[in-house]
Design a protein around this motif. Structure first.
Motif, short mmCIF file in Angstrom:
data_model
loop_
_atom_site.label_atom_id
_atom_site.label_comp_id
_atom_site.label_asym_id
_atom_site.label_seq_id
_atom_site.Cartn_x
_atom_site.Cartn_y
_atom_site.Cartn_z
N PHE A 72 0.87 -1.17 0.00
CA PHE A 72 0.00 0.00 0.00
C PHE A 72 0.90 1.22 0.00
N ARG A 73 1.06 1.76 -1.19
CA ARG A 73 2.06 2.80 -1.41
C ARG A 73 1.44 4.20 -1.33
N ILE A 74 2.30 5.18 -1.37
CA ILE A 74 1.87 6.57 -1.28
C ILE A 74 0.80 6.88 -2.33
N GLU A 75 1.05 6.47 -3.57
CA GLU A 75 0.11 6.78 -4.63
C GLU A 75 -1.24 6.07 -4.44
N ASP A 76 -1.22 4.88 -3.84
CA ASP A 76 -2.47 4.17 -3.55
C ASP A 76 -3.29 4.95 -2.53
N ALA A 77 -2.61 5.41 -1.48
CA ALA A 77 -3.31 6.16 -0.44
C ALA A 77 -3.86 7.48 -0.97
N LEU A 78 -3.06 8.20 -1.72
CA LEU A 78 -3.51 9.49 -2.24
C LEU A 78 -4.71 9.32 -3.16
N ALA A 79 -4.71 8.30 -4.00
CA ALA A 79 -5.84 8.08 -4.90
C ALA A 79 -7.12 7.79 -4.11
N GLY A 80 -7.02 6.93 -3.10
CA GLY A 80 -8.19 6.61 -2.29
C GLY A 80 -8.67 7.79 -1.48
#
Length: 268
Positions: A25-33
């Motif tokens: 669960f990477r930075i870009e995954d968190a930001l998108a969600g």
């Protein structure tokens, strides 16, 4: 209203435990969600199953200081080292610490005072410290809160273990609410959908939440998701609080949904 998730985990390896998402669960995954759900910020508790998670947390907070802050960790199975607190807390974006104390060895240290060196240094720094504890460990926090009154404690997930559902999940609620007498103890109302045996809007959880906010006040109850172990999406976790709790409105809602946790951990 600014929404702040009081607990997520960011990580990059494939070693997550079974109750969490198995992919990184990477930075870009968190930001998108977060962007999709309308969540402004999140408090990252670096995953304990990724030995490089603190470094990744620094990366997240450095590149996105208005989106991520960190409650970091270090191993507690080594000799007492108060300087470890300083080494961790002096890293970019590191606003506090978070420790998992449910493991047998750490549970013993919590009970016998073996972690007093950690509490003492956190107290000197007036640092926030989040703790994942077993329900039967809650009474031990009374003495710690009294002796280290400048340390700001956050109890994770209402002290509900990830596999428990109501009513069993709330059998310890009286012990949790008894901690409200200490002004330096707050609770994360995080991961709440996981304890609901009923579907959205999870009515079985509403009384637990109402009693918790009544006891601690909205300035010491922090909404969060622990999103990577939820079976519902971020938006559902959010509207559970913002649309389905008619007694939580106005400035109280704003506190629970983000303003209070930012104040508690000093995220200015």
């Amino acid at each position: 209203m600014e929404i702040v998730d009081a607990q997520i985990h960011l990580w990059q390896n494939d070693s997550a435990p079974p109750h969490h998402r198995q992919a990184p669960f990477r930075i870009e995954d968190a930001l998108a969600g977060m962007d999709e759900a309308g969540i402004a910020r999140a408090v990252n508790c670096p995953a304990i199953w990724d030995p490089h998670a603190n470094d990744y947390a620094v990366e997240a907070a450095t590149h996105h200081p208005d989106r991520f802050a960190t409650l970091g960790w270090f191993p507690l199975d080594t000799p007492a080292d108060p300087a470890a607190v300083d080494r961790l807390m002096d890293r970019p974006g590191m606003l506090g610490m978070r420790f998992m104390l449910a493991a047998p060895g750490l549970a013993d240290q919590l009970a016998d005072g073996g972690l007093d060196w950690l509490w003492a240094r956190a107290d000197q720094r007036e640092a926030p410290v989040a703790l994942m504890v077993l329900p039967d460990q809650l009474p031990l926090l009374h003495g710690i809160a009294r002796r280290f009154s400048k340390m700001r404690i956050l109890v994770d997930h209402l002290a509900v273990l990830p596999f428990l559902t109501l009513p069993q999940a709330a059998e310890h609620l009286d012990d949790l609410l008894a901690l409200a007498q200490h002004p330096n103890i707050a609770v994360k109302a995080s991961g709440v959908p996981s304890m609901a045996p009923d579907p959205y809007p999870f009515p079985s959880t509403h009384d637990v939440l109402h009693r918790t906010v009544d006891a601690f006040g909205p300035d010491r109850v922090f909404w969060g998701t622990d999103i990577t172990r939820m079976t519902c999406d971020w938006r559902t976790c959010l509207t559970h609080f913002t649309e389905q709790l008619p007694w939580l409105t106005g400035s109280d809602l704003e506190l629970v949904m983000g303003r209070a946790v930012r104040s508690w951990i000093g995220w200015h």
